[in-house]
Design a protein around this motif. Sequence first.
Motif, PDB file in Angstrom:
ATOM      1  N   ALA A  45       0.836  -1.202   0.000  1.00 10.29           N
ATOM      2  CA  ALA A  45       0.000   0.000   0.000  1.00 10.29           C
ATOM      3  C   ALA A  45       0.872   1.254   0.000  1.00 10.29           C
ATOM      4  CB  ALA A  45      -0.925  -0.007   1.204  1.00 10.29           C
ATOM      5  N   ALA A  46       1.945   1.228   0.772  1.00 16.39           N
ATOM      6  CA  ALA A  46       2.852   2.377   0.817  1.00 16.39           C
ATOM      7  C   ALA A  46       3.547   2.573  -0.527  1.00 16.39           C
ATOM      8  CB  ALA A  46       3.890   2.181   1.919  1.00 16.39           C
ATOM      9  N   TYR A  51       4.447   5.363  -5.711  1.00 17.29           N
ATOM     10  CA  TYR A  51       4.736   5.280  -7.137  1.00 17.29           C
ATOM     11  C   TYR A  51       3.517   5.410  -8.048  1.00 17.29           C
ATOM     12  CZ  TYR A  51       9.390   3.879  -5.747  1.00 17.29           C
ATOM     13  OH  TYR A  51      10.636   3.863  -5.212  1.00 17.29           O
ATOM     14  N   ARG A  52       2.314   5.369  -7.473  1.00 18.81           N
ATOM     15  CA  ARG A  52       1.116   5.491  -8.289  1.00 18.81           C
ATOM     16  C   ARG A  52       0.144   6.479  -7.626  1.00 18.81           C
ATOM     17  NH1 ARG A  52      -0.907  -0.293 -10.091  1.00 18.81           N
ATOM     18  NH2 ARG A  52      -1.912   0.994 -11.626  1.00 18.81           N
ATOM     19  N   PRO A  53       0.535   7.718  -7.487  1.00 16.60           N
ATOM     20  CA  PRO A  53      -0.311   8.692  -6.791  1.00 16.60           C
ATOM     21  C   PRO A  53      -1.600   9.011  -7.551  1.00 16.60           C
ATOM     22  CG  PRO A  53       1.534   9.795  -7.803  1.00 16.60           C
ATOM     23  CD  PRO A  53       1.753   8.313  -7.968  1.00 16.60           C
TER      24      PRO A  53
END
Length: 56
Positions: A45-46, A51-53
Motif C-alpha cells: 500500500a505504501a 509510485y502510483r499517486p
Amino acid sequence: MELLEVTKQNLNSLDKRGKITPVKVVKRDKLFLKEDILKRKEESAALKEKYRPYDE
C-alpha cells in the motif's frame, strides 16, 4: 491470495523474490503466516501510494 488481492502467479513471484517466505511447503500448496501477509499488504500500500499517486 484474497487478503493480499493478488493472483497465484504474483504470490509465487513474491516467494521467489524473497518478499514473503512460506512457513510450510507441500507439493502444490504453500502456507504463510498471517502476520507476514499483513506486513506485505502494508508495504505494498505504501509503495502504491508512492509510485502510483494518480490511482485513488
